[in-house]
Motif scaffolding. Structure first.
Motif, PDB file in Angstrom:
ATOM      1  N   HIS A 160      42.913  38.690  67.948  1.00 46.31           N
ATOM      2  CA  HIS A 160      42.785  37.724  69.040  1.00 46.31           C
ATOM      3  C   HIS A 160      43.871  36.661  69.002  1.00 46.31           C
ATOM      4  CE1 HIS A 160      39.825  36.624  65.822  1.00 46.31           C
ATOM      5  NE2 HIS A 160      40.500  35.490  65.871  1.00 46.31           N
ATOM      6  N   HIS A 189      37.035  41.128  66.162  1.00 39.72           N
ATOM      7  CA  HIS A 189      37.867  40.500  67.192  1.00 39.72           C
ATOM      8  C   HIS A 189      37.082  39.383  67.866  1.00 39.72           C
ATOM      9  CE1 HIS A 189      40.341  39.894  70.708  1.00 39.72           C
ATOM     10  NE2 HIS A 189      41.215  40.781  70.275  1.00 39.72           N
ATOM     11  N   THR A 191      35.553  36.821  70.532  1.00 37.90           N
ATOM     12  CA  THR A 191      35.077  36.996  71.893  1.00 37.90           C
ATOM     13  C   THR A 191      34.208  35.810  72.292  1.00 37.90           C
ATOM     14  OG1 THR A 191      33.906  38.513  73.398  1.00 37.90           O
ATOM     15  CG2 THR A 191      32.979  38.230  71.200  1.00 37.90           C
ATOM     16  N   GLU A 203      39.413  27.690  73.625  1.00 40.24           N
ATOM     17  CA  GLU A 203      40.796  27.953  74.015  1.00 40.24           C
ATOM     18  C   GLU A 203      41.613  26.667  74.043  1.00 40.24           C
ATOM     19  OE1 GLU A 203      40.185  29.948  77.716  1.00 40.24           O
ATOM     20  OE2 GLU A 203      40.191  31.952  76.796  1.00 40.24           O
ATOM     21  N   ARG A 214      43.744  34.874  72.353  1.00 41.90           N
ATOM     22  CA  ARG A 214      43.362  35.780  73.437  1.00 41.90           C
ATOM     23  C   ARG A 214      42.033  36.435  73.075  1.00 41.90           C
ATOM     24  NH1 ARG A 214      41.715  38.797  76.956  1.00 41.90           N
ATOM     25  NH2 ARG A 214      43.028  40.163  78.255  1.00 41.90           N
ATOM     26  N   MET A 215      40.952  35.686  73.301  1.00 41.04           N
ATOM     27  CA  MET A 215      39.639  36.278  73.114  1.00 41.04           C
ATOM     28  C   MET A 215      39.469  37.418  74.123  1.00 41.04           C
ATOM     29  SD  MET A 215      37.039  33.161  72.217  1.00 41.04           S
ATOM     30  CE  MET A 215      37.406  32.165  73.668  1.00 41.04           C
ATOM     31  N   ARG A 216      38.790  38.484  73.687  1.00 41.05           N
ATOM     32  CA  ARG A 216      38.660  39.655  74.550  1.00 41.05           C
ATOM     33  C   ARG A 216      37.195  40.051  74.693  1.00 41.05           C
ATOM     34  NH1 ARG A 216      43.707  40.505  71.814  1.00 41.05           N
ATOM     35  NH2 ARG A 216      45.379  40.716  73.361  1.00 41.05           N
ATOM     36  N   VAL A 221      38.082  45.177  73.846  1.00 36.83           N
ATOM     37  CA  VAL A 221      38.175  45.512  72.418  1.00 36.83           C
ATOM     38  C   VAL A 221      38.059  47.021  72.205  1.00 36.83           C
ATOM     39  CG1 VAL A 221      37.085  45.191  70.147  1.00 36.83           C
ATOM     40  CG2 VAL A 221      37.326  43.247  71.710  1.00 36.83           C
TER      41      VAL A 221
END
Length: 263
Positions: A160, A189, A191, A203, A214-216, A221
């Motif tokens: 991330h 990851h 999120t 953020e 960059r959270m997904r 993912v």
């Protein structure tokens, strides 16, 4: 067996925060600086619990892999040593296990001695390198690990910090392609899927520290596991991944996690 530590040691820049040191602060560690602490203090209060729950997932997954015969690990984005480290979890089960650590923060290199306290039967090594240098990492790792036998690639709380334009999916594919059949990818990851109300605050904290984040979502993912066989329970939140009782408390989690086998 304790492997060498690369020299010379790079200079530590204490004027800029680093994700590894922020993570250390979140886990209650002491190897961070005021600039890292300021980022941590502006994160949502839940960030500390998320960091602890993510690390607990790593412990469970590494132990499961070791109990199922995996005795080689390549851990990229190692972070500052916080006991028990991955090699301590693994070598308690497989004393002959071999582990290669890689991280791009110079302070991790300074503390690498803690990562190199291998059992006499096994081996540990540390490389100061960035995940964006997969060829360098793989070349170094091949000096310690046998790429003709299964290897567990560990990418914990790392991806991330790679924005889309740095091709995180391509980097993971490059690393996985180098692994022999029977290897595993161990990944977590960041999120905001379970706490979207905290996304903006999270953020903003990292942006203020000039740390890319960059959270997904789960669907973003999933492609990291393309072509691999996810082991049960699949791609889940950190508190939902376990193999044996007792199950971890089902708390909210800021991480998607999974373990997948290379066919």
């Amino acid at each position: 067996m304790t492997a060498r530590i690369p020299i010379p040691s790079p200079r530590i820049d204490t004027s800029k925060p680093h994700p590894a040191r922020v993570y250390d602060w979140l886990l209650g560690g002491k190897d961070n600086y005021p600039v890292d602490q300021r980022v941590g203090e502006t994160l949502p209060e839940e960030a500390r619990g998320n960091a602890a729950r993510n690390r607990a997932f790593m412990h469970r997954a590494a132990a499961w892999l070791a109990n199922n015969g995996v005795d080689q690990f390549l851990d990229i984005g190692t972070g500052i040593p916080t006991e028990p480290n991955l090699h301590q979890i693994v070598q308690a089960i497989r004393p002959d296990a071999r582990i290669v650590y890689a991280d791009n923060d110079p302070i991790v290199l300074r503390h690498a001695e803690a990562l190199l306290t291998s059992s006499p039967e096994g081996a540990t090594d540390f490389l100061h390198a960035d995940v964006r240098q997969p060829a360098t990492i793989l070349e170094h790792a091949s000096e310690v690990l046998d790429f003709d036998r299964p290897i567990a690639l560990s990418l914990i709380a790392l991806l991330h910090f790679l924005p889309d334009d740095e091709d995180p999916y391509g980097l993971v594919r490059t690393l996985v392609r180098a692994l022999p059949s029977g290897s595993f990818l161990l990944l977590s990851h960041g999120t905001a899927d379970q706490h979207p109300e905290l996304r903006r605050e999270t953020e903003a904290a990292y942006k203020k520290g000039a740390i890319p984040l960059r959270m997904r979502t789960r669907s973003e993912v999933e492609p990291f596991f393309d072509g691999l066989e996810l082991v049960a329970p699949g791609l889940v939140f950190a508190t939902e991944w376990y193999q044996e009782e007792p199950a971890p408390a089902r708390e909210r989690s800021g991480f998607h996690v999974g373990v997948a086998r290379v066919a």
